[in-house]
Design a protein around this motif. Structure first.
Motif, PDB file in Angstrom:
ATOM      1  N   THR A  37       0.853  -1.183   0.000  1.00 29.03           N
ATOM      2  CA  THR A  37       0.000   0.000   0.000  1.00 29.03           C
ATOM      3  C   THR A  37       0.889   1.233   0.000  1.00 29.03           C
ATOM      4  O   THR A  37       1.944   1.248   0.648  1.00 29.03           O
ATOM      5  N   CYS A  38       0.483   2.265  -0.727  1.00 25.77           N
ATOM      6  CA  CYS A  38       1.300   3.478  -0.848  1.00 25.77           C
ATOM      7  C   CYS A  38       0.417   4.705  -0.667  1.00 25.77           C
ATOM      8  O   CYS A  38      -0.735   4.736  -1.132  1.00 25.77           O
ATOM      9  N   VAL A  39       0.944   5.728  -0.003  1.00 23.44           N
ATOM     10  CA  VAL A  39       0.265   7.011   0.134  1.00 23.44           C
ATOM     11  C   VAL A  39       1.166   8.112  -0.425  1.00 23.44           C
ATOM     12  O   VAL A  39       2.388   8.090  -0.224  1.00 23.44           O
ATOM     13  N   ILE A  40       0.563   9.056  -1.146  1.00 27.00           N
ATOM     14  CA  ILE A  40       1.264  10.234  -1.658  1.00 27.00           C
ATOM     15  C   ILE A  40       0.597  11.447  -1.028  1.00 27.00           C
ATOM     16  O   ILE A  40      -0.592  11.689  -1.250  1.00 27.00           O
ATOM     17  N   ARG A  41       1.369  12.213  -0.265  1.00 24.70           N
ATOM     18  CA  ARG A  41       0.816  13.352   0.458  1.00 24.70           C
ATOM     19  C   ARG A  41       1.263  14.672  -0.160  1.00 24.70           C
ATOM     20  O   ARG A  41       2.347  14.774  -0.737  1.00 24.70           O
ATOM     21  N   ASN A  42       0.395  15.683  -0.030  1.00 24.64           N
ATOM     22  CA  ASN A  42       0.684  17.065  -0.436  1.00 24.64           C
ATOM     23  C   ASN A  42       0.766  17.255  -1.943  1.00 24.64           C
ATOM     24  O   ASN A  42       1.416  18.190  -2.422  1.00 24.64           O
ATOM     25  N   VAL A  43       0.102  16.408  -2.697  1.00 25.19           N
ATOM     26  CA  VAL A  43       0.055  16.586  -4.156  1.00 25.19           C
ATOM     27  C   VAL A  43      -0.982  17.672  -4.475  1.00 25.19           C
ATOM     28  O   VAL A  43      -2.114  17.602  -3.998  1.00 25.19           O
ATOM     29  N   PRO A  44      -0.630  18.677  -5.256  1.00 25.74           N
ATOM     30  CA  PRO A  44      -1.606  19.718  -5.577  1.00 25.74           C
ATOM     31  C   PRO A  44      -2.743  19.186  -6.434  1.00 25.74           C
ATOM     32  O   PRO A  44      -2.596  18.183  -7.145  1.00 25.74           O
ATOM     33  N   ALA A  45      -3.885  19.855  -6.357  1.00 26.46           N
ATOM     34  CA  ALA A  45      -5.016  19.499  -7.216  1.00 26.46           C
ATOM     35  C   ALA A  45      -4.692  19.881  -8.656  1.00 26.46           C
ATOM     36  O   ALA A  45      -3.914  20.794  -8.922  1.00 26.46           O
ATOM     37  N   GLY A  46      -5.286  19.136  -9.595  1.00 24.03           N
ATOM     38  CA  GLY A  46      -5.165  19.494 -11.006  1.00 24.03           C
ATOM     39  C   GLY A  46      -4.250  18.636 -11.843  1.00 24.03           C
ATOM     40  O   GLY A  46      -4.097  18.890 -13.043  1.00 24.03           O
ATOM     41  N   LEU A  47      -3.635  17.597 -11.270  1.00 27.22           N
ATOM     42  CA  LEU A  47      -2.721  16.753 -12.040  1.00 27.22           C
ATOM     43  C   LEU A  47      -3.475  15.594 -12.683  1.00 27.22           C
ATOM     44  O   LEU A  47      -4.383  15.016 -12.089  1.00 27.22           O
ATOM     45  N   GLY A  48      -3.064  15.237 -13.896  1.00 24.94           N
ATOM     46  CA  GLY A  48      -3.721  14.166 -14.641  1.00 24.94           C
ATOM     47  C   GLY A  48      -4.170  14.691 -15.981  1.00 24.94           C
ATOM     48  O   GLY A  48      -4.512  15.876 -16.111  1.00 24.94           O
ATOM     49  N   GLU A  49      -4.173  13.837 -16.989  1.00 24.47           N
ATOM     50  CA  GLU A  49      -4.462  14.249 -18.360  1.00 24.47           C
ATOM     51  C   GLU A  49      -5.599  13.410 -18.951  1.00 24.47           C
ATOM     52  O   GLU A  49      -5.370  12.425 -19.653  1.00 24.47           O
ATOM     53  N   PRO A  50      -6.860  13.785 -18.625  1.00 27.48           N
ATOM     54  CA  PRO A  50      -7.980  13.053 -19.233  1.00 27.48           C
ATOM     55  C   PRO A  50      -7.935  13.197 -20.752  1.00 27.48           C
ATOM     56  O   PRO A  50      -7.423  14.202 -21.260  1.00 27.48           O
ATOM     57  N   VAL A  51      -8.437  12.201 -21.529  1.00 28.60           N
ATOM     58  CA  VAL A  51      -9.156  11.091 -20.947  1.00 28.60           C
ATOM     59  C   VAL A  51      -8.333   9.802 -20.860  1.00 28.60           C
ATOM     60  O   VAL A  51      -8.636   8.922 -20.047  1.00 28.60           O
ATOM     61  N   PHE A  52      -7.317   9.680 -21.681  1.00 29.59           N
ATOM     62  CA  PHE A  52      -6.581   8.422 -21.706  1.00 29.59           C
ATOM     63  C   PHE A  52      -5.420   8.379 -20.722  1.00 29.59           C
ATOM     64  O   PHE A  52      -4.952   7.298 -20.378  1.00 29.59           O
ATOM     65  N   ASP A  53      -4.959   9.529 -20.283  1.00 37.50           N
ATOM     66  CA  ASP A  53      -3.855   9.571 -19.338  1.00 37.50           C
ATOM     67  C   ASP A  53      -4.299  10.134 -17.995  1.00 37.50           C
ATOM     68  O   ASP A  53      -3.629  10.974 -17.397  1.00 37.50           O
ATOM     69  N   LYS A  54      -5.459   9.693 -17.535  1.00 37.86           N
ATOM     70  CA  LYS A  54      -5.916  10.078 -16.209  1.00 37.86           C
ATOM     71  C   LYS A  54      -4.851   9.720 -15.175  1.00 37.86           C
ATOM     72  O   LYS A  54      -4.063   8.799 -15.384  1.00 37.86           O
ATOM     73  N   PHE A  55      -4.868  10.448 -14.061  1.00 40.20           N
ATOM     74  CA  PHE A  55      -3.817  10.237 -13.068  1.00 40.20           C
ATOM     75  C   PHE A  55      -3.784   8.781 -12.607  1.00 40.20           C
ATOM     76  O   PHE A  55      -2.709   8.171 -12.524  1.00 40.20           O
ATOM     77  N   GLU A  56      -4.945   8.214 -12.301  1.00 39.44           N
ATOM     78  CA  GLU A  56      -4.943   6.829 -11.834  1.00 39.44           C
ATOM     79  C   GLU A  56      -4.570   5.858 -12.948  1.00 39.44           C
ATOM     80  O   GLU A  56      -4.027   4.775 -12.671  1.00 39.44           O
ATOM     81  N   ALA A  57      -4.835   6.233 -14.198  1.00 35.50           N
ATOM     82  CA  ALA A  57      -4.428   5.377 -15.319  1.00 35.50           C
ATOM     83  C   ALA A  57      -2.905   5.350 -15.441  1.00 35.50           C
ATOM     84  O   ALA A  57      -2.307   4.299 -15.691  1.00 35.50           O
ATOM     85  N   LYS A  58      -2.268   6.504 -15.245  1.00 37.18           N
ATOM     86  CA  LYS A  58      -0.810   6.555 -15.294  1.00 37.18           C
ATOM     87  C   LYS A  58      -0.209   5.799 -14.113  1.00 37.18           C
ATOM     88  O   LYS A  58       0.809   5.111 -14.254  1.00 37.18           O
ATOM     89  N   LEU A  59      -0.841   5.932 -12.944  1.00 38.28           N
ATOM     90  CA  LEU A  59      -0.365   5.173 -11.779  1.00 38.28           C
ATOM     91  C   LEU A  59      -0.486   3.670 -12.025  1.00 38.28           C
ATOM     92  O   LEU A  59       0.432   2.904 -11.725  1.00 38.28           O
ATOM     93  N   GLY A  60      -1.639   3.256 -12.569  1.00 35.96           N
ATOM     94  CA  GLY A  60      -1.831   1.839 -12.864  1.00 35.96           C
ATOM     95  C   GLY A  60      -0.809   1.330 -13.860  1.00 35.96           C
ATOM     96  O   GLY A  60      -0.246   0.240 -13.709  1.00 35.96           O
ATOM     97  N   HIS A  61      -0.556   2.133 -14.900  1.00 30.86           N
ATOM     98  CA  HIS A  61       0.458   1.790 -15.901  1.00 30.86           C
ATOM     99  C   HIS A  61       1.807   1.597 -15.227  1.00 30.86           C
ATOM    100  O   HIS A  61       2.515   0.605 -15.455  1.00 30.86           O
ATOM    101  N   ALA A  62       2.165   2.558 -14.363  1.00 28.04           N
ATOM    102  CA  ALA A  62       3.461   2.508 -13.697  1.00 28.04           C
ATOM    103  C   ALA A  62       3.585   1.285 -12.798  1.00 28.04           C
ATOM    104  O   ALA A  62       4.595   0.563 -12.827  1.00 28.04           O
ATOM    105  N   MET A  63       2.562   1.039 -11.997  1.00 27.15           N
ATOM    106  CA  MET A  63       2.643  -0.055 -11.027  1.00 27.15           C
ATOM    107  C   MET A  63       2.629  -1.422 -11.695  1.00 27.15           C
ATOM    108  O   MET A  63       3.356  -2.338 -11.296  1.00 27.15           O
TER     109      MET A  63
END
Length: 410
Positions: free
Chosen positions: A239-265
């Motif tokens: 399990t991992c936590v990322i703290r203090n990340v500013p709002a607004g990161l991620g590139e919809p629709v194909f490079d959503k933040f969680e999609a990039k995280l999933g790709h990475a992991m």
């Protein structure tokens, strides 16, 4: 391919038993104070031979900076780094000349490329992750100093042994009761919220399992040793936590933040599962109880009262803690004799040699942190480029105020 990222681009090289492994990092901002020691800390957490729970392969994994840094400051040019493989034993893998090891990458690499590495797992080996961890350590150095961003991962399960339900990730907590009962408590218990907000790497590293719960860690240790003594292996989750990340990161629709995280992991060796926020448990909770209502936080910013979303909504970070879980399968290479077949289909028995982790999750912790850092770093650079370009334009006066952020907040 062997390159990850858009603006912060990382290319790794090397096989499990070649002369060296490493990476080229392109896009690191200039002017960052950086030394080999900033990188070595994470490489030492990843290296083999740390305890009796890991492979006995004796590699110090000492990093050498080759370019992109002068007098302890990044130049903005590509950073080259390498780590030499010192404890090589390619003869431990001669059986792979005849047998593709069960659930390993010997067969698939040969089918894809028509040729494969003669020893070990080649590029599928966890040795490849050295370049990722080094590049992630550089990204973390920037993220911490520029934004105060913190990334901490820990082991949350080994086999069937999980953290207690009060501090377990949401999807690790079963929903009890009748299937027509929609009553559910907030998946983020006070104990789990506190863990996400306060857990540190120093606390995680107190335990060889990297599970920050004494009783659970002891049970995990016994489970891993049992697998090791049986010449077997066992999987687990990080399990991992990322703290203090500013709002607004991620590139919809194909490079959503969680999609990039999933790709990475899921690019990490031995991974088989990824979930963010409430994960699979979120499928069992009605929307009326799963939605994260907005509130004004003590510091004046808008935030959410709960965090089922895991810090991401619509594929874009919302400023809350980002938390996710990664599943690692039991290592494929074991020393037990296994009935299988040779490359020509002839049945036979294979008992793999070599030195292998009975459970990869303790050493996977810094790898998960590194890949998280690569994603955050890349998305920050992309968003900052967008904001800088927009800041050069005159203020928008033709749209209602509800549609546009004030110029200074964009």
């Amino acid at each position: 391919m062997s390159t990850f990222g858009t603006l912060y681009r990382v290319t790794t090289y090397g096989e499990s038993h070649c002369a060296s492994v490493g990476a080229i990092i392109d896009g690191c901002p200039p002017g960052l104070e950086l030394s080999a020691a900033d990188i070595q800390t994470q490489l030492s957490r990843r290296r083999p031979g740390q305890s009796n729970l890991t492979t006995p392969r004796d590699e110090k994994d000492l990093v050498q900076l080759q370019s992109g840094v002068e007098q302890g400051v990044t130049l903005g040019t590509p950073i080259g780094l390498l780590v030499r493989n010192e404890d090589q034993r390619p003869k431990d893998y001669t059986e792979t000349d005849l047998y593709p090891r069960p659930s390993h990458a010997d067969y698939t690499y040969l089918e894809k490329y028509g040729v494969k590495a003669s020893s070990g797992g080649g590029r599928s080996s966890a040795r490849e992750t050295i370049g990722r961890v080094a590049a992630g350590a550089i990204a973390e150095t920037y993220l911490k100093r520029a934004y105060g961003i913190e990334i901490v991962a820990f082991v949350s399960s080994v086999g069937k042994i999980h953290l207690p339900s009060s501090i377990a990730p949401p999807s690790a907590v079963p929903v009890n009761g009748a299937d027509d009962n929609d009553d559910v408590e907030d998946s983020l218990s006070p104990e789990f919220r506190k863990l996400l907000a306060t857990i540190s790497r120093a606390e995680v590293d107190k335990y060889t399992t990297r599970c920050p719960h004494p009783e659970t860690s002891e049970r995990m240790t016994k489970r891993i040793i049992r697998a090791k003594d049986a010449q077997d292996s066992i999987g687990g989750t990080v399990t991992c936590v990322i703290r203090n990340v500013p709002a607004g990161l991620g590139e919809p629709v194909f490079d959503k933040f969680e999609a990039k995280l999933g790709h990475a992991m899921l690019s990490i060796p031995a991974t088989k599962a990824f979930e963010i926020g409430s994960g699979f448990r979120g499928t069992e909770v009605p929307g009326s109880k799963h939605n994260d209502a907005f509130v004004r936080k003590a510091d004046g910013r808008l935030g959410t009262a709960t965090n089922w979303s895991g810090g991401v909504q619509g594929g874009i970070t919302n400023g809350e803690d980002i938390y996710f879980r990664v599943g690692f399968k039991s290592p494929a290479t074991i020393s037990q004799a296994q009935e299988t077949a040779q490359y020509d289909g002839t049945p036979g028995s294979l008992a793999a040699r070599g030195r292998h982790d009975p459970c990869v999750v303790p050493r996977a912790v810094p790898i998960v942190e590194a890949m998280a850092a690569l994603v955050v770093m890349d998305e920050l650079l992309i968003q900052n480029a967008r904001k800088t370009a927009a800041a050069l334009l005159p203020a928008i006066t033709t749209l209602p105020p509800t549609m546009v952020l004030p110029k200074g907040k964009q």
